[in-house]
Design an enzyme around this catalytic site. Structure first.
Site, PDB file in Angstrom:
ATOM      1  N   ARG A 126       0.840  -1.184   0.000  1.00 46.15           N
ATOM      2  CA  ARG A 126       0.000   0.000   0.000  1.00 46.15           C
ATOM      3  C   ARG A 126       0.887   1.250   0.000  1.00 46.15           C
ATOM      4  O   ARG A 126       1.952   1.266   0.640  1.00 46.15           O
ATOM      5  CB  ARG A 126      -0.851  -0.038   1.276  1.00 46.15           C
ATOM      6  CG  ARG A 126      -1.826   1.092   1.454  1.00 46.15           C
ATOM      7  CD  ARG A 126      -2.948   1.019   0.495  1.00 46.15           C
ATOM      8  NE  ARG A 126      -4.082   1.842   0.904  1.00 46.15           N
ATOM      9  CZ  ARG A 126      -5.039   2.217   0.065  1.00 46.15           C
ATOM     10  NH1 ARG A 126      -5.014   1.844  -1.201  1.00 46.15           N
ATOM     11  NH2 ARG A 126      -6.059   2.930   0.493  1.00 46.15           N
ATOM     12  N   THR A 399      -9.487   0.498  -9.783  1.00 40.90           N
ATOM     13  CA  THR A 399      -8.604  -0.452  -9.158  1.00 40.90           C
ATOM     14  C   THR A 399      -8.695  -1.685 -10.015  1.00 40.90           C
ATOM     15  O   THR A 399      -9.555  -1.760 -10.879  1.00 40.90           O
ATOM     16  CB  THR A 399      -9.133  -0.678  -7.733  1.00 40.90           C
ATOM     17  OG1 THR A 399      -9.031   0.551  -7.047  1.00 40.90           O
ATOM     18  CG2 THR A 399      -8.422  -1.767  -6.987  1.00 40.90           C
ATOM     19  N   LEU A 418      -4.394   2.606  -8.613  1.00 40.88           N
ATOM     20  CA  LEU A 418      -3.947   4.009  -8.582  1.00 40.88           C
ATOM     21  C   LEU A 418      -4.976   4.845  -7.837  1.00 40.88           C
ATOM     22  O   LEU A 418      -4.911   6.059  -7.828  1.00 40.88           O
ATOM     23  CB  LEU A 418      -3.809   4.544 -10.012  1.00 40.88           C
ATOM     24  CG  LEU A 418      -2.699   3.957 -10.883  1.00 40.88           C
ATOM     25  CD1 LEU A 418      -2.893   4.348 -12.341  1.00 40.88           C
ATOM     26  CD2 LEU A 418      -1.336   4.435 -10.396  1.00 40.88           C
ATOM     27  N   ASN A 419      -5.972   4.245  -7.284  1.00 41.46           N
ATOM     28  CA  ASN A 419      -7.205   4.795  -6.719  1.00 41.46           C
ATOM     29  C   ASN A 419      -8.217   4.979  -7.839  1.00 41.46           C
ATOM     30  O   ASN A 419      -8.678   3.999  -8.382  1.00 41.46           O
ATOM     31  CB  ASN A 419      -6.993   6.072  -5.916  1.00 41.46           C
ATOM     32  CG  ASN A 419      -8.210   6.377  -5.048  1.00 41.46           C
ATOM     33  OD1 ASN A 419      -9.002   5.468  -4.782  1.00 41.46           O
ATOM     34  ND2 ASN A 419      -8.400   7.594  -4.623  1.00 41.46           N
ATOM     35  N   ASP A 441      -7.722   8.477   0.105  1.00 38.85           N
ATOM     36  CA  ASP A 441      -8.269   7.412   0.955  1.00 38.85           C
ATOM     37  C   ASP A 441      -8.079   7.690   2.450  1.00 38.85           C
ATOM     38  O   ASP A 441      -8.640   6.995   3.298  1.00 38.85           O
ATOM     39  CB  ASP A 441      -7.650   6.049   0.606  1.00 38.85           C
ATOM     40  CG  ASP A 441      -8.385   5.371  -0.550  1.00 38.85           C
ATOM     41  OD1 ASP A 441      -9.415   5.896  -0.992  1.00 38.85           O
ATOM     42  OD2 ASP A 441      -7.913   4.307  -1.005  1.00 38.85           O
ATOM     43  N   SER A 470      -7.638   1.054   3.228  1.00 38.26           N
ATOM     44  CA  SER A 470      -8.110   0.559   1.934  1.00 38.26           C
ATOM     45  C   SER A 470      -9.353  -0.294   2.111  1.00 38.26           C
ATOM     46  O   SER A 470      -9.658  -0.762   3.213  1.00 38.26           O
ATOM     47  CB  SER A 470      -7.004  -0.288   1.301  1.00 38.26           C
ATOM     48  OG  SER A 470      -7.438  -0.866   0.106  1.00 38.26           O
ATOM     49  N   SER A 471     -10.065  -0.508   1.000  1.00 39.07           N
ATOM     50  CA  SER A 471     -11.164  -1.488   0.990  1.00 39.07           C
ATOM     51  C   SER A 471     -10.784  -2.732   0.201  1.00 39.07           C
ATOM     52  O   SER A 471     -11.598  -3.648   0.057  1.00 39.07           O
ATOM     53  CB  SER A 471     -12.408  -0.876   0.327  1.00 39.07           C
ATOM     54  OG  SER A 471     -12.827   0.260   1.011  1.00 39.07           O
ATOM     55  N   GLY A 491     -13.660  -1.232  -7.121  1.00 45.85           N
ATOM     56  CA  GLY A 491     -14.982  -0.669  -6.831  1.00 45.85           C
ATOM     57  C   GLY A 491     -15.022   0.192  -5.591  1.00 45.85           C
ATOM     58  O   GLY A 491     -16.109   0.435  -5.047  1.00 45.85           O
ATOM     59  N   GLY A 492     -13.845   0.650  -5.108  1.00 46.92           N
ATOM     60  CA  GLY A 492     -13.836   1.530  -3.942  1.00 46.92           C
ATOM     61  C   GLY A 492     -14.537   0.866  -2.765  1.00 46.92           C
ATOM     62  O   GLY A 492     -14.275  -0.300  -2.443  1.00 46.92           O
TER      63      GLY A 492
HETATM   64  O1  DON Z   1      -7.877   1.201  -1.600  1.00 45.75           O
HETATM   65  C1  DON Z   1      -9.039   1.481  -1.816  1.00 45.75           C
HETATM   66  O2  DON Z   1      -9.954   1.061  -1.155  1.00 45.75           O
HETATM   67  C2  DON Z   1      -9.384   2.381  -2.996  1.00 45.75           C
HETATM   68  N1  DON Z   1      -8.273   3.214  -3.308  1.00 45.75           N
HETATM   69  C3  DON Z   1      -9.810   1.524  -4.136  1.00 45.75           C
HETATM   70  C4  DON Z   1     -10.234   2.323  -5.337  1.00 45.75           C
HETATM   71  C5  DON Z   1     -11.052   1.576  -6.302  1.00 45.75           C
HETATM   72  O3  DON Z   1     -11.379   0.443  -6.127  1.00 45.75           O
HETATM   73  C6  DON Z   1     -11.496   2.330  -7.485  1.00 45.75           C
HETATM   74  N2  DON Z   1     -12.184   1.452  -8.384  1.00 45.75           N
HETATM   75  N3  DON Z   1     -13.170   1.476  -8.889  1.00 45.75           N
END
Ligand code: DON
Length: 587
Positions: A126, A399, A418-419, A441, A470-471, A491-492
């Site tokens: 990370r 992601t 990359l976020n 984040d 992070s998720s 998917g954040g």
């Molecule tokens: O680490 C995380 O949870 C976020 N930066 C992930 C971002 C992400 O999945 C964007 N995608 N759609």
């Protein structure tokens, strides 16, 4: 097709790509191509056929990723005698070229590994806040978060972790020579590859941002709009990858590439220094491991919230007859929503970088706590998030994901990022790769939502060298100590609920792997107090939930899940999500 099983769920880009050719004619869909020379022996993948392969059934080994070329690289590595770690390393480097929206060397991620010796482990690469980062760096003069600063340009970038993570994982568990794993990415960057319709659309949509946040020309912008079938060549990235190929970790964190990163920071008012880069380390950590109905779940620990929340979610639903209620039933769906609401409330308060904050892991995941936590929900009636706060203890959206299962039973599940789409949009000058915007984040101001609407607290406040929460939830499910299911998704904030649903869809509802990935998903994250449902979510179920008092909001897509399932004694099934260009391969 190199033994690929084809089905009607397959989309073909008719561009034979040979890494070895000196000229690749690749102008438009339907064009035929000329190979001008036979392949030199040291070249990597050939012949190369660009085919999006959604569902795959194979006998020995399988890979799934967000791009067919990266999946082909993975299969090639496995067929050269590489193990799952080798394949995962080469695929991530290839994705940094062919899937620049999320594949990266300028970002970070998590790699969950199961070895056939019984070892389960995780690499945490990370990103970290730069040494000069300060708690209030994203607040404006009124003390409010300014998301332009945390999402775009140099200030939004954390210290990249990907190259350190891949290097350390390979050094300990890899098998093939490092340079062999980097070479396919070098070839793809140098010679170019034909882009898909999705990539063309994303590049066109991001054109304005690329122009705004870069002072020098970047490979992602050309005079005409991009279209499917155009060639994307990245010669500067190829040079950077050659440094990494020839010098390993040092090829990125020291020498020319490190200087290029720092110069770019200086030109754009960023904070990352040579010292930050030199000091960065990936960590090998203990995975989160727990039992769910006789299966062993191996997932990612903090600084991702994923594993702990997955344990909470599966723990909470395990007290109820989910399978008997059935897939898509209002009862089962409501229970899952209420579990999600409670778990996200806990996340906001308790989770952050374990090297900076104390996380009460055993309390958060104890079955007594989870039973008590879910027991406050009333079947048939929506709870309200304002009534649900984080629990108390007696103790003081780009992601990308990839899965690999090799022929020896080693499995790797990686999510890295990359976020959001193309990260900070800032390309390292002369080095050709995008930097992340992962600083978003963090909780820029505890209590204020980030890009994904996630509110966080003190535990996730910014501090120098701290890793942002992070998720990402790369996960491996073992049955009788062997990999049974490998999954994960971008998917954040929806990552955790998508992984949760994919697992429950298979283990409890007995959906096929194809359905488990592709059926519409739903998501609740405590705040805002709404249930997000994907396009195609059944009307009758939506109405039943609305009658219970839930507010539903439709979203285009939730997650882009990759999945490998291997029932003992049966073929391996790989599924690439229909929501993107995701593609599986194997032999
Ligand atoms: O680490 C995380 O949870 C976020 N930066 C992930 C971002 C992400 O999945 C964007 N995608 N759609």
């Amino acid at each position: 097709m190199n033994g690929l099983m084809m089905n009607n769920n397959t989309k073909s880009y008719p561009f034979p790509i040979r890494f070895c050719v000196t000229t690749l004619l690749c102008a438009a869909l339907g064009t035929t191509y000329a190979q001008t020379r036979p392949a030199p022996e040291e070249q990597t993948i050939q012949p190369y056929h660009y085919t999006i392969q959604k569902d795959t059934q194979v006998a020995h080994a399988c890979v799934v990723s967000a791009h067919p070329l990266a999946s082909e690289v993975g299969r090639w590595v496995l067929q050269q005698g590489g193990n799952a770690v080798d394949a995962a390393v080469a695929m991530q480097l290839a994705l940094a070229v062919v899937y620049p929206a999320a594949g990266n060397i300028g970002g970070g991620g998590f790699m969950v590994i199961h070895l056939n010796s019984g070892t389960n482990t995780v690499f945490d690469y990370r990103e970290e806040a730069p040494g000069k980062a300060t708690r209030n760096m994203f607040l404006d003069s009124l003390g409010n978060p300014d998301s332009r600063l945390s999402l775009y340009g140099a200030l939004s970038a954390g210290i990249p972790g990907t190259v350190a993570g891949l290097w350390q994982a390979w050094k300990k568990y890899g098998h093939l020579p490092w340079r062999m794993l980097v070479q396919p990415a070098v070839d793809l960057a140098r010679q170019g590859f034909c882009i898909t319709a999705t990539e063309a659309r994303w590049l066109n949509e991001s054109r304005k941002d690329f122009l705004q946040y870069n002072q020098r020309p970047v490979a992602f912008v050309k005079s005409m709009p991009w279209k499917a079938g155009d060639t994307l060549r990245q010669p500067e990235l190829a040079e950077t990858l050659i440094q990494i190929r020839d010098h390993g970790r040092k090829g990125f964190y020291a020498g020319r590439v490190a200087r290029q990163i720092v110069q770019t920071m200086q030109h754009h008012h960023g904070l990352i220094t040579l010292r930050d880069l030199r000091q960065y380390r990936a960590f090998e950590r203990q995975p989160v491991i727990f039992d769910y109905k006789g299966y062993t779940i191996v997932s990612v620990p903090p600084p991702s919230a994923g594993g702990i929340m997955l344990q909470q979610l599966l723990g909470m639903v395990s007290f109820y007859p989910l399978a008997q209620w059935g897939y898509g039933s209002p009862q089962a769906t409501q229970l899952m929503i209420e579990a999600e609401r409670r778990s996200y409330a806990d996340r906001a308060r308790y989770l952050g970088d374990p090297d900076f904050v104390h996380i009460p892991v055993s309390q958060l995941t104890s079955m007594d706590y989870l039973r008590q936590r879910i027991s406050s929900y009333t079947p048939g009636k929506a709870s309200r998030s304002e009534d649900i706060q984080s629990g108390h203890f007696t103790e003081s959206e780009e992601t990308t994901h990839l899965c690999v299962l090799d022929a020896e039973g080693n499995a790797v599940s990686v999510t890295y990022t990359l976020n959001n789409l193309y990260g900070s949009k800032l390309v390292v000058e002369g080095a050709g790769f995008l930097l992340n915007d992962e600083m978003d984040d963090f909780s820029a101001k505890p209590g204020s939502p980030n890009l994904y609407g996630l509110t966080g607290g003190e535990a996730n406040a910014i501090a120098p060298h701290k890793r942002m929460l992070s998720s990402m939830t790369p996960t491996i499910v073992l049955k009788n100590e062997k990999p049974y299911l490998i999954t994960g998704t971008p998917g954040g904030s929806t990552i955790i609920t998508s992984v949760f649903q994919t697992i429950v869809n298979i283990l409890d509802f007995h959906l096929s792997p194809h359905e488990a990935v592709n059926n519409p998903k739903f998501h609740h994250q405590w705040l805002p107090d709404v249930v997000y449902v994907e396009k195609g979510f059944p009307d009758s179920l939506a109405q039943a939930l609305q009658a219970m008092g839930y507010r539903l909001v439709e979203r285009e897509a939730i997650g882009r899940t990759e999945l490998i399932v291997h029932p003992e004694g049966e073929p391996i099934i790989g599924v690439g999500d229909h929501r993107g260009d995701d593609s599986s391969a194997g032999y």
